[in-house]
Design a protein around this motif. Structure first.
Motif, PDB file in Angstrom:
ATOM      1  N   PRO A 295       0.815  -1.215   0.000  1.00 27.71           N
ATOM      2  CA  PRO A 295       0.000   0.000   0.000  1.00 27.71           C
ATOM      3  C   PRO A 295       0.849   1.265   0.000  1.00 27.71           C
ATOM      4  O   PRO A 295       1.996   1.260   0.466  1.00 27.71           O
ATOM      5  CB  PRO A 295      -0.807  -0.112   1.296  1.00 27.71           C
ATOM      6  CG  PRO A 295      -0.066  -1.082   2.155  1.00 27.71           C
ATOM      7  CD  PRO A 295       0.701  -1.990   1.238  1.00 27.71           C
ATOM      8  N   GLU A 296       0.280   2.323  -0.523  1.00 30.42           N
ATOM      9  CA  GLU A 296       0.894   3.658  -0.452  1.00 30.42           C
ATOM     10  C   GLU A 296       1.064   3.990   1.031  1.00 30.42           C
ATOM     11  O   GLU A 296       0.121   3.892   1.811  1.00 30.42           O
ATOM     12  CB  GLU A 296      -0.062   4.656  -1.119  1.00 30.42           C
ATOM     13  CG  GLU A 296       0.438   6.075  -1.217  1.00 30.42           C
ATOM     14  CD  GLU A 296       1.617   6.238  -2.177  1.00 30.42           C
ATOM     15  OE1 GLU A 296       2.348   7.218  -2.000  1.00 30.42           O
ATOM     16  OE2 GLU A 296       1.792   5.394  -3.097  1.00 30.42           O
TER      17      GLU A 296
ATOM     18  N   ALA B 190      15.980   8.040  -1.239  1.00 25.26           N
ATOM     19  CA  ALA B 190      15.213   9.055  -1.970  1.00 25.26           C
ATOM     20  C   ALA B 190      13.739   8.654  -2.080  1.00 25.26           C
ATOM     21  O   ALA B 190      12.847   9.502  -1.984  1.00 25.26           O
ATOM     22  CB  ALA B 190      15.808   9.264  -3.358  1.00 25.26           C
ATOM     23  N   ALA B 191      13.486   7.361  -2.258  1.00 25.54           N
ATOM     24  CA  ALA B 191      12.097   6.899  -2.364  1.00 25.54           C
ATOM     25  C   ALA B 191      11.371   7.061  -1.027  1.00 25.54           C
ATOM     26  O   ALA B 191      10.188   7.399  -0.987  1.00 25.54           O
ATOM     27  CB  ALA B 191      12.056   5.440  -2.822  1.00 25.54           C
ATOM     28  N   LEU B 192      12.079   6.825   0.074  1.00 28.64           N
ATOM     29  CA  LEU B 192      11.470   7.039   1.389  1.00 28.64           C
ATOM     30  C   LEU B 192      11.230   8.530   1.636  1.00 28.64           C
ATOM     31  O   LEU B 192      10.206   8.932   2.183  1.00 28.64           O
ATOM     32  CB  LEU B 192      12.372   6.449   2.488  1.00 28.64           C
ATOM     33  CG  LEU B 192      12.421   4.919   2.572  1.00 28.64           C
ATOM     34  CD1 LEU B 192      13.599   4.459   3.434  1.00 28.64           C
ATOM     35  CD2 LEU B 192      11.106   4.356   3.126  1.00 28.64           C
ATOM     36  N   ALA B 193      12.186   9.346   1.194  1.00 28.82           N
ATOM     37  CA  ALA B 193      12.043  10.795   1.363  1.00 28.82           C
ATOM     38  C   ALA B 193      10.841  11.310   0.563  1.00 28.82           C
ATOM     39  O   ALA B 193      10.115  12.207   1.002  1.00 28.82           O
ATOM     40  CB  ALA B 193      13.323  11.504   0.918  1.00 28.82           C
ATOM     41  N   GLU B 194      10.633  10.704  -0.596  1.00 34.74           N
ATOM     42  CA  GLU B 194       9.520  11.112  -1.466  1.00 34.74           C
ATOM     43  C   GLU B 194       8.159  10.893  -0.794  1.00 34.74           C
ATOM     44  O   GLU B 194       7.207  11.617  -1.079  1.00 34.74           O
ATOM     45  CB  GLU B 194       9.600  10.271  -2.750  1.00 34.74           C
ATOM     46  CG  GLU B 194       9.088  10.923  -3.981  1.00 34.74           C
ATOM     47  CD  GLU B 194       9.293  10.018  -5.200  1.00 34.74           C
ATOM     48  OE1 GLU B 194       9.976  10.457  -6.135  1.00 34.74           O
ATOM     49  OE2 GLU B 194       8.777   8.870  -5.214  1.00 34.74           O
ATOM     50  N   VAL B 195       8.073   9.892   0.071  1.00 34.65           N
ATOM     51  CA  VAL B 195       6.806   9.671   0.780  1.00 34.65           C
ATOM     52  C   VAL B 195       6.836  10.313   2.173  1.00 34.65           C
ATOM     53  O   VAL B 195       6.165   9.875   3.101  1.00 34.65           O
ATOM     54  CB  VAL B 195       6.411   8.171   0.862  1.00 34.65           C
ATOM     55  CG1 VAL B 195       6.034   7.662  -0.509  1.00 34.65           C
ATOM     56  CG2 VAL B 195       7.518   7.302   1.463  1.00 34.65           C
TER      57      VAL B 195
ATOM     58  N   LEU C  22      10.251  -0.829  -3.353  1.00 28.44           N
ATOM     59  CA  LEU C  22      11.068  -1.321  -2.240  1.00 28.44           C
ATOM     60  C   LEU C  22      10.780  -0.514  -0.970  1.00 28.44           C
ATOM     61  O   LEU C  22      10.675  -1.076   0.126  1.00 28.44           O
ATOM     62  CB  LEU C  22      12.554  -1.245  -2.595  1.00 28.44           C
ATOM     63  CG  LEU C  22      13.502  -1.738  -1.499  1.00 28.44           C
ATOM     64  CD1 LEU C  22      13.302  -3.234  -1.218  1.00 28.44           C
ATOM     65  CD2 LEU C  22      14.960  -1.452  -1.865  1.00 28.44           C
ATOM     66  N   ALA C  23      10.638   0.802  -1.122  1.00 30.54           N
ATOM     67  CA  ALA C  23      10.333   1.647   0.040  1.00 30.54           C
ATOM     68  C   ALA C  23       8.993   1.232   0.646  1.00 30.54           C
ATOM     69  O   ALA C  23       8.863   1.091   1.869  1.00 30.54           O
ATOM     70  CB  ALA C  23      10.307   3.125  -0.370  1.00 30.54           C
ATOM     71  N   ARG C  24       8.001   0.991  -0.215  1.00 32.01           N
ATOM     72  CA  ARG C  24       6.686   0.570   0.297  1.00 32.01           C
ATOM     73  C   ARG C  24       6.778  -0.799   0.956  1.00 32.01           C
ATOM     74  O   ARG C  24       6.178  -1.045   1.998  1.00 32.01           O
ATOM     75  CB  ARG C  24       5.652   0.543  -0.845  1.00 32.01           C
ATOM     76  CG  ARG C  24       5.265   1.924  -1.349  1.00 32.01           C
ATOM     77  CD  ARG C  24       3.928   1.880  -2.068  1.00 32.01           C
ATOM     78  NE  ARG C  24       3.939   0.959  -3.199  1.00 32.01           N
ATOM     79  CZ  ARG C  24       4.311   1.274  -4.434  1.00 32.01           C
ATOM     80  NH1 ARG C  24       4.683   2.515  -4.706  1.00 32.01           N
ATOM     81  NH2 ARG C  24       4.300   0.377  -5.392  1.00 32.01           N
ATOM     82  N   GLU C  25       7.535  -1.691   0.337  1.00 29.12           N
ATOM     83  CA  GLU C  25       7.665  -3.044   0.911  1.00 29.12           C
ATOM     84  C   GLU C  25       8.361  -2.982   2.278  1.00 29.12           C
ATOM     85  O   GLU C  25       7.942  -3.648   3.225  1.00 29.12           O
ATOM     86  CB  GLU C  25       8.436  -3.964  -0.054  1.00 29.12           C
ATOM     87  CG  GLU C  25       8.519  -5.385   0.487  1.00 29.12           C
ATOM     88  CD  GLU C  25       9.084  -6.414  -0.493  1.00 29.12           C
ATOM     89  OE1 GLU C  25       9.556  -6.029  -1.593  1.00 29.12           O
ATOM     90  OE2 GLU C  25       9.051  -7.605  -0.146  1.00 29.12           O
ATOM     91  N   LEU C  26       9.390  -2.161   2.369  1.00 26.63           N
ATOM     92  CA  LEU C  26      10.114  -2.035   3.641  1.00 26.63           C
ATOM     93  C   LEU C  26       9.181  -1.490   4.726  1.00 26.63           C
ATOM     94  O   LEU C  26       9.167  -1.993   5.865  1.00 26.63           O
ATOM     95  CB  LEU C  26      11.327  -1.112   3.452  1.00 26.63           C
ATOM     96  CG  LEU C  26      12.210  -0.927   4.676  1.00 26.63           C
ATOM     97  CD1 LEU C  26      12.965  -2.213   5.014  1.00 26.63           C
ATOM     98  CD2 LEU C  26      13.216   0.219   4.461  1.00 26.63           C
ATOM     99  N   ILE C  27       8.396  -0.485   4.376  1.00 28.39           N
ATOM    100  CA  ILE C  27       7.465   0.098   5.349  1.00 28.39           C
ATOM    101  C   ILE C  27       6.406  -0.944   5.728  1.00 28.39           C
ATOM    102  O   ILE C  27       6.100  -1.140   6.912  1.00 28.39           O
ATOM    103  CB  ILE C  27       6.820   1.388   4.783  1.00 28.39           C
ATOM    104  CG1 ILE C  27       7.880   2.498   4.697  1.00 28.39           C
ATOM    105  CG2 ILE C  27       5.637   1.839   5.650  1.00 28.39           C
ATOM    106  CD1 ILE C  27       7.442   3.748   3.953  1.00 28.39           C
TER     107      ILE C  27
END
Ligand code: ADP
Ligand code: MG
Length: 304
Positions: free
Chosen positions: A38-39, A72-77, A293-298
């Motif tokens: 999920p977002e 950067a992907a984590l920062a984007e969210v 990957l950022a979403r999966e990690l979260i």
């Protein structure tokens, strides 16, 4: 009626593996059904940070690329992210546009000299929510200098402590060795991500890495977890790449991220441009993969 999209928004030389024929129940590139991630919900407050070490004693497996682009992907969210360059080669710093030979103070000074505050060393990057603790070749002396220190494995952890409340995630880009610097990163960390290149001998050395992680969990840092194993430089067109991923999954099971990072020249291009892939080629499958990957990690609880 077809449920497939009729057109791609942008042509991609290298589609995100596993999603090219995605549908409900479709198998991902790791041979398992690909879940929906999920977002991430926006955060209403920040910190304390979860610290993740990017670790593999083999060079060229995608540690630095993953540190920049996952960061950067984590920062984007909306996550506040601190990247720590912990490799004397300074590739992370250079990859974010820092001229490392012009730096007066780096992580090296923080480790070996008293009286420095990490806040004086942290630099903003051109990406919002993404800061950097830079390194340069000076750091290569630290390993030897720290050997005689009291609690020499805990020096990085202690140095990071003052800023942990300012960030949601700290990503440490380790050097390709299992020496004292890497031991410091693993001692400071809550989790470790292990990038593995989809190549012959990908697994060679991983047993030693896992043994090192187990020792550190036993002796120095009981909270340390393996957050995930990430297959990188995947080429969906070759049987070989697929076989490597299968064997990694056979061996490590659910520890392997469903997200796989394809091999594409966009990554070296983005490093030359000193930008994360998420801004350098925002619509490319490679940027999509790091966002996933950022979403999966979260979703796994590896980040807030
Ligand atoms: P490490 O930090 O583990 O040594 P890097 O992230 O620096 O590895 O990657 C090594 C080289 O491979 C770099 O030139 C980088 O641009 C390139 N690279 C990394 N990931 C990929 C990928 N998925 N596809 C193509 N090239 C990649
Ligand atoms: Mg590196």
């Amino acid at each position: 009626m077809s449920t497939y999209p009729t057109a791609e928004p942008h042509p991609r030389e290298d589609p995100l593996p596993g999603t090219e024929k995605a549908g409900v129940g479709a198998l991902g590139p790791t041979g398992r059904p690909l879940p929906e991630f999920p977002e991430p919900a926006p955060l209403t407050s920040h910190g304390p940070a979860r610290i993740i070490a990017m670790c593999n004693q083999k060079g060229g497996v995608g540690k630095t690329t993953t540190t920049i682009n996952l960061g950067a992907a984590l920062a984007e969210v909306g996550r506040k992210v601190l990247l720590v360059d912990f490799d004397p080669q300074g590739a992370l710093s250079v990859g974010l546009g820092i001229r490392t030979n012009e730096l007066d103070v780096t992580i090296y000074n923080l480790l070996v000299e008293r009286g420095h505050d990490i806040r004086d060393i942290v630099q903003p990057t051109r990406t919002e929510n993404l800061d950097l603790v830079p390194a340069n070749i000076d750091l290569s002396a630290a390993e030897v200098q720290l050997v005689g220190e009291v609690a020499r494995e805990q020096i990085l952890g202690r140095a990071l402590r003052p800023i942990l409340d300012d960030y949601d995630v700290v990503l440490i880009d380790c050097q390709p060795s299992l020496g004292l610097l890497t031991v410091n990163a693993l001692t400071a960390a809550h989790g470790v991500i292990i990038p593995l290149e989809c190549e012959f001998f990908a697994m060679r050395g991983v047993a030693l890495l896992v043994e090192t992680i187990d020792k550190i969990t036993d002796r120095l840092n009981p909270r340390l977890q393996v957050d995930g194993i990430l297959a990188t430089m995947y080429d969906s067109r070759t049987l070989h790449s697929r076989e490597v991923v299968r064997s990694v999954v056979d061996h490590f099971g659910d520890q392997v991220f469903h997200t796989v990072i394809s091999r594409t020249v966009k990554f070296p291009d983005a490093s030359l441009a000193a930008e994360p892939i998420t801004t350098y080629a925002s619509q490319h499958g490679a940027a999509t993969a790091y966002r996933q990957l950022a979403r999966e990690l979260i979703a796994r609880g590896g980040a807030a």
